[in-house]
Design a protein around this motif. Sequence first.
Motif, short mmCIF file in Angstrom:
data_model
loop_
_atom_site.label_atom_id
_atom_site.label_comp_id
_atom_site.label_asym_id
_atom_site.label_seq_id
_atom_site.Cartn_x
_atom_site.Cartn_y
_atom_site.Cartn_z
N THR A 41 -46.97 -63.29 -31.63
CA THR A 41 -46.62 -64.49 -31.12
C THR A 41 -47.83 -65.32 -30.49
O THR A 41 -47.56 -66.50 -30.53
N ARG A 42 -48.77 -64.75 -30.36
CA ARG A 42 -50.06 -65.40 -29.69
C ARG A 42 -51.32 -65.22 -30.74
O ARG A 42 -52.42 -65.47 -30.28
N VAL A 43 -51.06 -64.86 -31.94
CA VAL A 43 -52.21 -64.56 -32.70
C VAL A 43 -53.22 -65.70 -32.91
O VAL A 43 -54.40 -65.81 -32.62
N ALA A 44 -52.57 -66.90 -33.06
CA ALA A 44 -53.30 -68.21 -33.34
C ALA A 44 -53.99 -68.60 -32.01
O ALA A 44 -55.21 -68.83 -32.14
N GLN A 45 -53.18 -68.52 -31.19
CA GLN A 45 -53.97 -69.04 -29.76
C GLN A 45 -55.09 -68.12 -29.36
O GLN A 45 -56.18 -68.86 -28.99
N TYR A 46 -54.94 -66.73 -29.58
CA TYR A 46 -56.01 -65.88 -29.19
C TYR A 46 -57.20 -66.14 -29.92
O TYR A 46 -58.55 -66.09 -29.48
N HIS A 47 -56.97 -66.09 -31.30
CA HIS A 47 -58.08 -66.53 -32.18
C HIS A 47 -58.79 -67.71 -31.88
O HIS A 47 -59.97 -67.66 -31.97
N GLU A 48 -58.16 -68.63 -31.91
CA GLU A 48 -58.66 -70.10 -31.51
C GLU A 48 -59.76 -70.05 -30.16
O GLU A 48 -60.76 -70.57 -30.11
N GLN A 49 -59.22 -69.33 -29.20
CA GLN A 49 -59.87 -69.38 -27.79
C GLN A 49 -61.07 -68.40 -28.21
O GLN A 49 -62.14 -68.92 -27.63
N PHE A 50 -61.04 -67.56 -28.82
CA PHE A 50 -62.11 -66.45 -28.85
C PHE A 50 -63.24 -67.25 -29.88
O PHE A 50 -64.32 -67.11 -29.60
N ALA A 51 -62.73 -67.97 -30.90
CA ALA A 51 -63.47 -68.56 -31.91
C ALA A 51 -64.41 -69.71 -31.28
O ALA A 51 -65.59 -69.86 -31.58
N ASN A 52 -63.56 -70.28 -30.29
CA ASN A 52 -64.39 -71.55 -29.84
C ASN A 52 -65.09 -71.35 -28.40
O ASN A 52 -66.12 -71.96 -28.34
N THR A 53 -64.77 -70.41 -27.78
CA THR A 53 -65.42 -70.23 -26.33
C THR A 53 -66.12 -68.61 -26.03
O THR A 53 -66.67 -68.64 -25.45
N HIS A 54 -65.77 -67.76 -27.32
CA HIS A 54 -66.00 -66.19 -27.23
C HIS A 54 -65.51 -65.60 -25.87
O HIS A 54 -66.12 -64.81 -25.40
N GLU A 55 -64.37 -66.34 -25.32
CA GLU A 55 -63.82 -65.82 -24.11
C GLU A 55 -62.79 -64.78 -24.56
O GLU A 55 -61.86 -65.32 -25.25
N MET A 56 -62.73 -63.65 -23.90
CA MET A 56 -61.72 -62.55 -24.34
C MET A 56 -60.44 -62.70 -23.26
O MET A 56 -60.69 -63.22 -22.55
N ILE A 57 -59.42 -62.05 -24.05
CA ILE A 57 -58.40 -62.07 -23.21
C ILE A 57 -58.29 -60.86 -22.76
O ILE A 57 -58.25 -59.76 -23.62
N ALA A 58 -57.93 -60.03 -21.45
CA ALA A 58 -57.91 -59.22 -21.29
C ALA A 58 -56.48 -58.82 -20.33
O ALA A 58 -56.10 -59.62 -19.60
N SER A 59 -56.17 -57.36 -19.94
CA SER A 59 -55.06 -57.16 -19.38
C SER A 59 -55.46 -57.24 -17.68
O SER A 59 -56.90 -57.23 -17.62
N PHE A 60 -54.59 -57.24 -16.92
CA PHE A 60 -54.84 -57.14 -15.68
C PHE A 60 -55.84 -55.79 -15.34
O PHE A 60 -56.60 -55.88 -14.51
#
Length: 77
Positions: A41-60
Motif C-alpha cells: 500500500t506504500r510502494v509508490a510513496q516509499y519509492h518516491e521518497q527514496f528516489a528524491n531524497t535518498h532518505e530511508m524508511i526504517a522500523s522503530f
Amino acid sequence: MPPDPIAQFHLGNSAFDQSVHGNAITARSVGTMVNYLYELTRVAQYHEQFANTHEMIASFEINFLAASTSLSILQER
C-alpha cells in the motif's frame, strides 16, 4: 545513499528496513543481516521518497539502534 548494492536495490524499489540481525550466520560468513519489508500500500510513496531524497524508511528498532550508535537514519515508519 547506502554503499551496499543490496540495500540500494531494496530501498530503491520501495522496501524499508524492518529489522537487523547481528551475528547472522550464513553458509559462507558471519555478519549482519537486514530484513527488508515491502508494504504494497506504500510502494509508490516509499519509492518516491527514496528516489528524491535518498532518505530511508526504517522500523522503530532500526532507528533506535541508529540513535544509540549515533548514526542518522531518516524517518520512522
